[in-house]
Design a protein around this motif. Structure first.
Motif, PDB file in Angstrom:
ATOM      1  N   UNK A   1       3.843  -0.418  -6.367  1.00 36.75           N
ATOM      2  CA  UNK A   1       2.568   0.185  -5.997  1.00 36.75           C
ATOM      3  C   UNK A   1       1.597   0.100  -7.166  1.00 36.75           C
ATOM      4  N   UNK A   2       0.332  -0.303  -6.875  1.00 34.00           N
ATOM      5  CA  UNK A   2      -0.706  -0.369  -7.906  1.00 34.00           C
ATOM      6  C   UNK A   2      -2.032   0.113  -7.303  1.00 34.00           C
ATOM      7  N   UNK A   3      -2.802   0.816  -8.112  1.00 32.16           N
ATOM      8  CA  UNK A   3      -4.141   1.251  -7.694  1.00 32.16           C
ATOM      9  C   UNK A   3      -5.153   0.361  -8.390  1.00 32.16           C
ATOM     10  N   UNK A   4      -5.822  -0.484  -7.610  1.00 35.95           N
ATOM     11  CA  UNK A   4      -6.708  -1.507  -8.181  1.00 35.95           C
ATOM     12  C   UNK A   4      -8.048  -1.511  -7.454  1.00 35.95           C
ATOM     13  N   UNK A   5      -9.121  -1.482  -8.212  1.00 38.06           N
ATOM     14  CA  UNK A   5     -10.471  -1.607  -7.657  1.00 38.06           C
ATOM     15  C   UNK A   5     -10.732  -0.612  -6.524  1.00 38.06           C
ATOM     16  N   UNK A   6     -10.229   0.617  -6.719  1.00 34.47           N
ATOM     17  CA  UNK A   6     -10.500   1.701  -5.780  1.00 34.47           C
ATOM     18  C   UNK A   6      -9.630   1.735  -4.539  1.00 34.47           C
ATOM     19  N   UNK A   7      -8.586   0.897  -4.498  1.00 29.52           N
ATOM     20  CA  UNK A   7      -7.690   0.888  -3.340  1.00 29.52           C
ATOM     21  C   UNK A   7      -6.233   0.787  -3.804  1.00 29.52           C
ATOM     22  N   UNK A   8      -5.327   1.157  -2.899  1.00 30.76           N
ATOM     23  CA  UNK A   8      -3.902   1.028  -3.166  1.00 30.76           C
ATOM     24  C   UNK A   8      -3.419  -0.343  -2.708  1.00 30.76           C
ATOM     25  N   UNK A   9      -2.575  -0.964  -3.536  1.00 26.15           N
ATOM     26  CA  UNK A   9      -1.954  -2.236  -3.165  1.00 26.15           C
ATOM     27  C   UNK A   9      -0.450  -2.131  -3.389  1.00 26.15           C
ATOM     28  N   UNK A  10       0.289  -2.624  -2.414  1.00 23.53           N
ATOM     29  CA  UNK A  10       1.749  -2.558  -2.464  1.00 23.53           C
ATOM     30  C   UNK A  10       2.292  -3.992  -2.387  1.00 23.53           C
TER      31      UNK A  10
ATOM     32  N   UNK B   1       4.494 -10.781  -1.048  1.00 23.64           N
ATOM     33  CA  UNK B   1       3.484 -10.345  -0.095  1.00 23.64           C
ATOM     34  C   UNK B   1       2.789  -9.090  -0.623  1.00 23.64           C
ATOM     35  N   UNK B   2       1.656  -8.738   0.024  1.00 23.17           N
ATOM     36  CA  UNK B   2       0.906  -7.562  -0.428  1.00 23.17           C
ATOM     37  C   UNK B   2       0.311  -6.814   0.763  1.00 23.17           C
ATOM     38  N   UNK B   3       0.315  -5.480   0.650  1.00 25.53           N
ATOM     39  CA  UNK B   3      -0.301  -4.578   1.621  1.00 25.53           C
ATOM     40  C   UNK B   3      -1.442  -3.847   0.941  1.00 25.53           C
ATOM     41  N   UNK B   4      -2.458  -3.442   1.711  1.00 25.45           N
ATOM     42  CA  UNK B   4      -3.623  -2.727   1.173  1.00 25.45           C
ATOM     43  C   UNK B   4      -3.832  -1.427   1.921  1.00 25.45           C
ATOM     44  N   UNK B   5      -4.245  -0.387   1.193  1.00 27.23           N
ATOM     45  CA  UNK B   5      -4.525   0.921   1.790  1.00 27.23           C
ATOM     46  C   UNK B   5      -5.740   1.511   1.082  1.00 27.23           C
ATOM     47  N   UNK B   6      -6.798   1.802   1.830  1.00 22.85           N
ATOM     48  CA  UNK B   6      -8.030   2.329   1.238  1.00 22.85           C
ATOM     49  C   UNK B   6      -8.086   3.850   1.262  1.00 22.85           C
ATOM     50  N   UNK B   7      -7.069   4.517   1.815  1.00 20.83           N
ATOM     51  CA  UNK B   7      -7.066   5.981   1.906  1.00 20.83           C
ATOM     52  C   UNK B   7      -6.780   6.615   0.549  1.00 20.83           C
TER      53      UNK B   7
ATOM     54  N   UNK C   1      -1.589   0.974   6.143  1.00 23.37           N
ATOM     55  CA  UNK C   1      -1.313  -0.159   5.272  1.00 23.37           C
ATOM     56  C   UNK C   1      -1.610  -1.449   6.031  1.00 23.37           C
ATOM     57  N   UNK C   2      -2.526  -2.221   5.495  1.00 18.93           N
ATOM     58  CA  UNK C   2      -2.974  -3.457   6.132  1.00 18.93           C
ATOM     59  C   UNK C   2      -2.325  -4.647   5.426  1.00 18.93           C
TER      60      UNK C   2
ATOM     61  N   UNK D   1      -8.115 -13.873  -8.001  1.00 18.91           N
ATOM     62  CA  UNK D   1      -9.514 -13.753  -7.585  1.00 18.91           C
ATOM     63  C   UNK D   1      -9.795 -12.340  -7.097  1.00 18.91           C
ATOM     64  N   UNK D   2      -8.798 -11.726  -6.501  1.00 22.16           N
ATOM     65  CA  UNK D   2      -8.823 -10.340  -6.042  1.00 22.16           C
ATOM     66  C   UNK D   2      -7.368  -9.897  -5.921  1.00 22.16           C
ATOM     67  N   UNK D   3      -7.104  -8.640  -5.584  1.00 19.62           N
ATOM     68  CA  UNK D   3      -5.715  -8.167  -5.590  1.00 19.62           C
ATOM     69  C   UNK D   3      -4.777  -8.841  -4.592  1.00 19.62           C
ATOM     70  N   UNK D   4      -5.279  -9.723  -3.719  1.00 21.28           N
ATOM     71  CA  UNK D   4      -4.401 -10.387  -2.758  1.00 21.28           C
ATOM     72  C   UNK D   4      -4.537 -11.920  -2.766  1.00 21.28           C
ATOM     73  N   UNK D   5      -5.276 -12.481  -3.740  1.00 23.41           N
ATOM     74  CA  UNK D   5      -5.500 -13.919  -3.770  1.00 23.41           C
ATOM     75  C   UNK D   5      -5.370 -14.462  -5.192  1.00 23.41           C
ATOM     76  N   UNK D   6      -4.621 -15.548  -5.353  1.00 21.43           N
ATOM     77  CA  UNK D   6      -4.520 -16.196  -6.655  1.00 21.43           C
ATOM     78  C   UNK D   6      -5.739 -17.077  -6.883  1.00 21.43           C
TER      79      UNK D   6
END
Length: 359
Positions: A113-122, A138-144, A152-153, A202-207
Motif C-alpha cells: 500500500x502507498x499513498x501517492x499524489x492524494x490517492x491510495x495505490x495498492x 498489478x495496481x489498484x487505486x482508491x481515492x477515498x 478499489x479501481x 509517468x503516474x502511479x499506474x504507468x511506466x
C-alpha cells in the motif's frame, strides 16, 4: 485528689484509642487505593510473531494509523491498527478478491500500500494460471480518505512492453520529485534468474521508461537453492540517503535473507553504476534463536516517530521453506556511523521486546 485526676486521664485515653485506630486504618486504605489503579497496568512488552502466519508482510503508516497486509493467494486484506505490536487484536478487512479467470486471477502475492499524489495505490503480484511464469505486477487505486470504505479501481498491469516477462514484488521509490517502480523479474521466458529492475513512472499506474537492471544474484549467499533477488524495499536514513533492501536466495532454503544496495548521494536511480551492492547479507538466519529464512520485509516508524522498525517473515523451524508457516515479526533497528542501517540479528520468539515508542 491525685487519684481523681488520674482516673479522668485514663478514661480520656481509653476513649481516644478507637479514634486513633480508625484514623490509622483510613489512612492505610487511602494509600492502598492510590496504589491500585482502576485499570490494569498497560503491557509494555510483546513477543514475536505478531500473527501465526503471514508471508511477505507490509506496513504503511499514515498519521497515527498503521495498515498491515500480507500474501493472501486469492484476495487482498488490510488490517488497520493503532499499535503494530497488538496487530493480533485487530480484524482484517478484505478489500479485493481475485476474479475467477484472467491475468490476475491466481497466486495473489506481496501486496503493498502507498499513498501517492492524494490517492491510495495498492500494488500486488498475480498470474493467469498455476504456471508461475504468468506472474505479473498489478495496481489498484482508491481515492477515498478511508481506504477500508472506498472503492478499489483496477488500473491494470505494470510492465515494460519491450520486456514483459515474469515480474513480482513491485514497490515504489519517491526520489527528487519523481516516481520509480522497482520489482523482481526475469529477462526472458527461458531465464531462471531473478533480477531487480527499475523504471521511472509517468503516474502511479504507468511506466515512463524501459526497465533497467540494477541487481543480479552474484554472490554465493544470493544463490542458495536458486539465483534470486526479490522483494525489493526502499529505506532512507535521516539524511535522505537511499538504500534498497532485497531478499536473496530461494525462499525454500533456510538461507533466504536480506541484502542491500546503496544509491550514491545525488545519484540517478536509472544508472546501475550509481548503485553499490553490499557483498554480504545484512540480515540472515539465526540458528541460536530458531529463526530461519528471514526476509521479504518492510519498514515503519514508531508511533512517536522516534524509532525505526523492520517487519519481516521467517520460519520457526529449519526446512519449512515457502509454506504457510512463515510468520510476521518486527524488531527495532539502529544506524551505523556511516549512515547505513544495522538490523542486528533476528530475535527469538521467546524474547520479550519493548513495544515501539509511543504505543
Amino acid at each position: 485528689m491525685h487519684i481523681i485526676k488520674n482516673n479522668r486521664l485514663v478514661r480520656f485515653i481509653l476513649l481516644l484509642i478507637p479514634v486513633i485506630i480508625i484514623l490509622s486504618c483510613a489512612k492505610k486504605d487511602n494509600k492502598a487505593a492510590a496504589q491500585t489503579p482502576d485499570q490494569p497496568q498497560k503491557q509494555t512488552t510483546f513477543t514475536n510473531p505478531l500473527l501465526a502466519s503471514g508471508a511477505d508482510p507490509w506496513i504503511y503508516k499514515k498519521g497515527d494509523v498503521y495498515y498491515y497486509m500480507s500474501t493472501g493467494v486469492s484476495n487482498i486484506s488490510i488490517t488497520k491498527t493503532s499499535a503494530v505490536s497488538e496487530l493480533g487484536k485487530a480484524t482484517p478487512t478484505v478489500v479485493w478478491r481475485a476474479p475467477a479467470s484472467g491475468p490476475n486471477s491466481k497466486n495473489v502475492w506481496a501486496p503493498e500500500l502507498h499513498y501517492l499524489q492524494g490517492k491510495w495505490y495498492l500494488y500486488y503480484t498475480a498470474g493467469a494460471s498455476s504456471d508461475l511464469a504468468t506472474q505479473r505486477c498489478f495496481v489498484l487505486e482508491n481515492s477515498a480518505t478511508d481506504l477500508l470504505d472506498g472503492n478499489w479501481v483496477e488500473k491494470g498491469k505494470l510492465s515494460d512492453p519491450n520486456g514483459d516477462f515474469f515480474a513480482i514484488d513491485g514497490t515504489i521509490l519517491e526520489y527528487k520529485e519523481k516516481l520509480y517502480f522497482i520489482w523482481s523479474g526475469q529477462i526472458s521466458t527461458s531465464d531462471i534468474t531473478q533480477r531487480i529492475y527499475i523504471a521511472e513512472m509517468a503516474n502511479p499506474w504507468t511506466l515512463k521508461t524501459p526497465k533497467v537492471q540494477i541487481s543480479i544474484p552474484q554472490y554465493d549467499w544470493e544463490r542458495r537453492g536458486s539465483a534470486v533477488n526479490e522483494g525489493p524495499e526502499i529505506l532512507k536514513n535521516a539524511a535522505g540517503q537511499v538504500f534498497l533492501i532485497y531478499s536473496g536466495s530461494s525462499c525454500n532454503t533456510d538461507d533466504y535473507g536480506l541484502g542491500m544496495l546503496s544509491l550514491k548521494a545525488g545519484g540517478d536511480p536509472l544508472n546501475p553504476a550509481d548503485w553499490t551492492k553490499n557483498p554480504k547479507p545484512v540480515f540472515s538466519k539465526s540458528i541460536d534463536n530458531n529463526v530461519f529464512g528471514p526476509g521479504h520485509n518492510g519498514f515503519f516508524k514508531s508511533k512517536d516517530g522516534k524509532e525505526d522498525w523492520i517487519i519481516y517473515h521467517a520460519n520457526a523451524q529449519s526446512g519449512l521453506g515457502c509454506g504457510g508457516g512463515r510468520s510476521p515479526r518486527i524488531q527495532k533497528f539502529t544506524w551505523n556511523t556511516d549512515g547505513t542501517p544495522n538490523f542486528g540479528v533476528p530475535v527469538s520468539t521467546t524474547q520479550n521486546l519493548t513495544k515501539p515508542s509511543g504505543e
